[in-house]
Design a protein around this motif. Structure first.
Motif, mmCIF file in Angstrom:
data_model
loop_
_atom_site.group_PDB
_atom_site.id
_atom_site.type_symbol
_atom_site.label_atom_id
_atom_site.label_comp_id
_atom_site.label_asym_id
_atom_site.label_seq_id
_atom_site.Cartn_x
_atom_site.Cartn_y
_atom_site.Cartn_z
ATOM 1 N N TYR A 1 -5.600 12.571 -11.245
ATOM 2 C CA TYR A 1 -5.346 13.359 -10.040
ATOM 3 C C TYR A 1 -6.335 14.513 -9.930
ATOM 4 O O TYR A 1 -6.957 14.943 -10.908
ATOM 5 N N LEU A 2 -6.472 14.974 -8.688
ATOM 6 C CA LEU A 2 -7.353 16.079 -8.346
ATOM 7 C C LEU A 2 -6.535 17.109 -7.592
ATOM 8 O O LEU A 2 -5.803 16.762 -6.653
ATOM 9 N N ALA A 3 -6.622 18.369 -7.996
ATOM 10 C CA ALA A 3 -5.957 19.460 -7.288
ATOM 11 C C ALA A 3 -7.033 20.406 -6.771
ATOM 12 O O ALA A 3 -7.929 20.814 -7.511
ATOM 13 N N ALA A 4 -6.940 20.741 -5.495
ATOM 14 C CA ALA A 4 -8.015 21.517 -4.873
ATOM 15 C C ALA A 4 -7.515 22.101 -3.559
ATOM 16 O O ALA A 4 -6.416 21.761 -3.077
ATOM 17 N N PRO A 5 -8.298 22.972 -2.932
ATOM 18 C CA PRO A 5 -7.914 23.470 -1.605
ATOM 19 C C PRO A 5 -7.663 22.332 -0.626
ATOM 20 O O PRO A 5 -8.261 21.256 -0.735
ATOM 21 N N LYS A 6 -6.796 22.584 0.330
ATOM 22 C CA LYS A 6 -6.362 21.550 1.270
ATOM 23 C C LYS A 6 -7.536 20.876 1.971
ATOM 24 O O LYS A 6 -7.537 19.650 2.166
ATOM 25 N N THR B 1 -13.152 3.690 -0.262
ATOM 26 C CA THR B 1 -13.572 3.202 -1.589
ATOM 27 C C THR B 1 -12.452 2.354 -2.190
ATOM 28 O O THR B 1 -12.408 1.148 -1.970
ATOM 29 N N THR B 2 -11.509 2.975 -2.860
ATOM 30 C CA THR B 2 -10.443 2.203 -3.515
ATOM 31 C C THR B 2 -9.169 2.116 -2.695
ATOM 32 O O THR B 2 -8.300 1.308 -2.997
ATOM 33 N N SER B 3 -9.020 2.989 -1.682
ATOM 34 C CA SER B 3 -7.721 3.203 -1.066
ATOM 35 C C SER B 3 -6.778 3.738 -2.146
ATOM 36 O O SER B 3 -7.216 4.454 -3.051
ATOM 37 N N ASN B 4 -5.484 3.390 -2.069
ATOM 38 C CA ASN B 4 -4.553 4.023 -3.006
ATOM 39 C C ASN B 4 -4.723 3.504 -4.436
ATOM 40 O O ASN B 4 -5.135 2.367 -4.656
ATOM 41 N N PRO B 5 -4.402 4.348 -5.431
ATOM 42 C CA PRO B 5 -4.372 3.877 -6.822
ATOM 43 C C PRO B 5 -3.282 2.818 -6.995
ATOM 44 O O PRO B 5 -2.389 2.692 -6.160
ATOM 45 N N ASN B 6 -3.349 2.100 -8.096
ATOM 46 C CA ASN B 6 -2.380 1.044 -8.396
ATOM 47 C C ASN B 6 -0.952 1.535 -8.179
ATOM 48 O O ASN B 6 -0.528 2.543 -8.741
ATOM 49 N N VAL B 7 -0.205 0.805 -7.374
ATOM 50 C CA VAL B 7 1.117 1.267 -6.978
ATOM 51 C C VAL B 7 2.111 1.249 -8.142
ATOM 52 O O VAL B 7 2.997 2.126 -8.240
ATOM 53 N N ILE B 8 2.007 0.286 -9.039
ATOM 54 C CA ILE B 8 2.920 0.246 -10.193
ATOM 55 C C ILE B 8 2.636 1.429 -11.123
ATOM 56 O O ILE B 8 3.570 2.067 -11.635
ATOM 57 N N ALA B 9 1.362 1.738 -11.327
ATOM 58 C CA ALA B 9 1.010 2.898 -12.154
ATOM 59 C C ALA B 9 1.522 4.181 -11.511
ATOM 60 O O ALA B 9 1.965 5.111 -12.209
ATOM 61 N N GLN B 10 1.475 4.259 -10.188
ATOM 62 C CA GLN B 10 2.010 5.442 -9.513
ATOM 63 C C GLN B 10 3.512 5.590 -9.773
ATOM 64 O O GLN B 10 3.992 6.696 -10.077
ATOM 65 N N TYR C 1 0.828 -1.198 0.000
ATOM 66 C CA TYR C 1 0.000 0.000 0.000
ATOM 67 C C TYR C 1 0.871 1.260 0.000
ATOM 68 O O TYR C 1 1.964 1.279 0.567
ATOM 69 N N THR C 2 0.329 2.323 -0.622
ATOM 70 C CA THR C 2 0.911 3.653 -0.454
ATOM 71 C C THR C 2 -0.081 4.469 0.372
ATOM 72 O O THR C 2 -1.130 3.965 0.782
ATOM 73 N N GLU C 3 0.234 5.721 0.595
ATOM 74 C CA GLU C 3 -0.737 6.601 1.240
ATOM 75 C C GLU C 3 -2.011 6.613 0.383
ATOM 76 O O GLU C 3 -1.966 6.480 -0.841
ATOM 77 N N THR C 4 -3.135 6.765 1.043
ATOM 78 C CA THR C 4 -4.441 6.641 0.387
ATOM 79 C C THR C 4 -4.529 7.452 -0.898
ATOM 80 O O THR C 4 -5.022 6.959 -1.920
ATOM 81 N N ILE C 5 -4.079 8.691 -0.871
ATOM 82 C CA ILE C 5 -4.216 9.555 -2.053
ATOM 83 C C ILE C 5 -2.910 9.656 -2.825
ATOM 84 O O ILE C 5 -2.688 10.613 -3.557
ATOM 85 N N GLY C 6 -2.073 8.622 -2.718
ATOM 86 C CA GLY C 6 -0.892 8.550 -3.551
ATOM 87 C C GLY C 6 0.402 8.800 -2.802
ATOM 88 O O GLY C 6 0.433 9.443 -1.740
ATOM 89 N N ASP D 1 -0.126 18.723 -0.356
ATOM 90 C CA ASP D 1 -1.378 18.545 0.386
ATOM 91 C C ASP D 1 -2.583 19.142 -0.323
ATOM 92 O O ASP D 1 -3.699 19.104 0.192
ATOM 93 N N GLU D 2 -2.360 19.667 -1.543
ATOM 94 C CA GLU D 2 -3.457 20.144 -2.379
ATOM 95 C C GLU D 2 -3.686 19.216 -3.573
ATOM 96 O O GLU D 2 -4.409 19.574 -4.510
ATOM 97 N N VAL D 3 -3.090 18.028 -3.536
ATOM 98 C CA VAL D 3 -3.174 17.085 -4.656
ATOM 99 C C VAL D 3 -3.546 15.697 -4.143
ATOM 100 O O VAL D 3 -2.982 15.227 -3.143
ATOM 101 N N ALA D 4 -4.476 15.058 -4.827
ATOM 102 C CA ALA D 4 -4.819 13.659 -4.551
ATOM 103 C C ALA D 4 -4.662 12.856 -5.826
ATOM 104 O O ALA D 4 -5.138 13.282 -6.892
ATOM 105 N N VAL D 5 -3.986 11.718 -5.749
ATOM 106 C CA VAL D 5 -3.854 10.810 -6.893
ATOM 107 C C VAL D 5 -5.042 9.849 -6.844
ATOM 108 O O VAL D 5 -5.374 9.309 -5.782
ATOM 109 N N THR D 6 -5.656 9.617 -7.986
ATOM 110 C CA THR D 6 -6.893 8.835 -8.044
ATOM 111 C C THR D 6 -6.813 7.751 -9.112
ATOM 112 O O THR D 6 -5.902 7.743 -9.941
ATOM 113 N N CYS D 7 -7.781 6.864 -9.092
ATOM 114 C CA CYS D 7 -7.859 5.793 -10.102
ATOM 115 C C CYS D 7 -8.520 6.363 -11.358
ATOM 116 O O CYS D 7 -9.683 6.069 -11.661
ATOM 117 N N GLY D 8 -7.797 7.197 -12.046
ATOM 118 C CA GLY D 8 -8.311 7.850 -13.237
ATOM 119 C C GLY D 8 -9.081 9.112 -12.890
ATOM 120 O O GLY D 8 -9.398 9.382 -11.721
#
Length: 396
Positions: free
Chosen positions: A246-251, A264-273, A62-67, A90-97
């Motif tokens: 990814y999503l960029a937004a206020p903290k 929901t998904t937890s972290n996105p695919n670690v190899i893709a990251q 696992y990685t951190e939930t949002i990447g 802390d203004e960015v979240a990595v997502t599954c697409g």
């Protein structure tokens, strides 16, 4: 008995169009499939090498939930360059697409009954996810203005229940690119009426001709505290199957997204990251340049073929990689029994008579539109569009 929310949405219309094309091909028909929103391309070398190296090292945890922090920091640097403003991890979240980024946005922003303004034609997932979150899509027509919304039209649609405005430029399905005046006007409306902006720029790397892509926070910086930027590597790197966005937004928004994604998904695919991080750290831009050049060539080939249409305007195709046809001129004709023809009839005829699969505008809230992807190999595209022109010019 299914949950009531399942009645609010159905399977993606683009996926259904692709499935229909596959079914026809499986039945033995020669089909040129122009339905799917992806580019036929090999992997970028940095993506491939980054993934292989991660696998070689045995990365599987696992990685951190949002990447991974390193990836979020790299994305923050990219956003800083792209927008001319400073972004932090802390203004960015990595997502599954990008779809998950949009789903997260809807779920953390909307209360039941909240309205979201979505210009039409629209990507079918926008209203579906608003409905899933308990909100209500409100559509603003754009056809009369070259598929770019008029600011006054958006303003007229705002009510006391409006919570957000979706801005999708370059637009899927139309290929329209919002000019800076329109984006500034939308931003000012959002500030005046205390609204969120969901800014989807997944096709921002593909701009054609003299048009330009303007990140909304770049041209009206004061809108940043109320803006969520949605992007992915799916289109820009022809990486649809890897599901990395990814999503960029206020903290505060990202903190809420982190909590949601942990359930929901937890972290996105670690190899893709790891592959995306390798790209961001090592790419020299040559792959992207080649991809843009190839698409520009396909666009010119396609526009040349479509210029032979006699009753349908040739699309502008300003951004992205879609041709969006206005077939309203054909729909004025009727069957012998007086029954009006629809765009779905046009799509069915193209599949059966031309062997070309397209997506009906009804999928995008437009009863007179038709979407064609030119992300396929140019030689296949030219054959398909030549057949399409023959069928549409002979339409009765």
């Amino acid at each position: 008995m299914l949950a009531q929310r399942t009645a609010l949405f159905k399977s993606s219309g683009t996926a259904a169009a692709s499935a229909a094309a596959k079914a026809a091909a499986d039945a033995g028909q020669e089909i040129i499939d122009l339905t799917v929103g992806e580019i036929w391309s090999d992997l970028a070398p940095t993506i491939r090498d980054g993934a292989i190296e991660a696998i070689r090292k045995g990365v599987n945890r696992y990685t951190e939930t949002i990447g991974m922090m390193a990836l979020r920091e790299a994305l923050a640097r990219k956003l800083s360059v792209d927008t001319g403003q400073v972004w932090r991890a802390d203004e960015v979240a990595v997502t599954c697409g990008a779809k998950q980024a949009l789903f997260n946005a809807a779920m953390v922003l909307l209360n039941p009954g909240d309205e979201v303004i979505i210009p039409a034609p629209y990507w079918t997932t926008f209203p579906a996810q608003v409905l899933i979150a308990g909100g209500q899509p409100v559509h603003v027509e754009t056809r009369a203005n070259g598929y770019v919304p008029r600011v006054e039209g958006i303003g007229a649609a705002i009510t006391d229940r409006t919570r957000a405005i979706v801005v999708n430029t370059p637009n899927n399905p139309t290929g329209a690119v919002y000019d800076s005046e329109t984006s500034v006007g939308i931003g000012r409306l959002a500030i005046e009426r205390d609204l969120w902006i969901i800014f989807d720029e997944c096709y921002g790397d593909f701009i054609h001709g003299d048009d330009a892509h303007h990140p909304i926070v770049s041209i009206i910086p004061e809108v940043r505290p109320r803006t969520l930027i949605v992007n992915s590597f799916s289109k820009s790197l022809a990486l649809t199957g890897w599901r990395i966005g990814y999503l960029a937004a206020p903290k505060g928004v990202i903190s809420a997204v982190k909590a949601l994604q942990s359930h929901t998904t937890s972290n996105p695919n670690v190899i893709a990251q790891h592959a995306a991080l390798a790209y961001l750290q090592n790419s020299d831009g040559s792959y992207e340049s080649q991809l843009r050049s190839r698409l520009a060539g396909a666009r010119q080939t396609g526009l040349s073929a479509l210029s032979a249409l006699t009753r349908i305007p040739v699309p502008k195709a300003m951004g992205g990689f879609y041709f969006y046809l206005d077939v309203s001129g054909l729909l004025r004709l009727t069957f012998g029994n007086g029954e009006a023809k629809t765009v779905d009839d046009v799509v069915n005829a193209l599949r059966t008579k031309a062997g070309v699969a397209a997506v009906s505008g009804t999928t995008f809230g437009d009863p007179a539109g038709l979407r064609l992807s030119y992300g396929v190999p140019t030689e296949i595209l030219e054959i398909g569009l030549t057949r399409l022109v023959e069928v549409l010019n002979a339409w009765e």
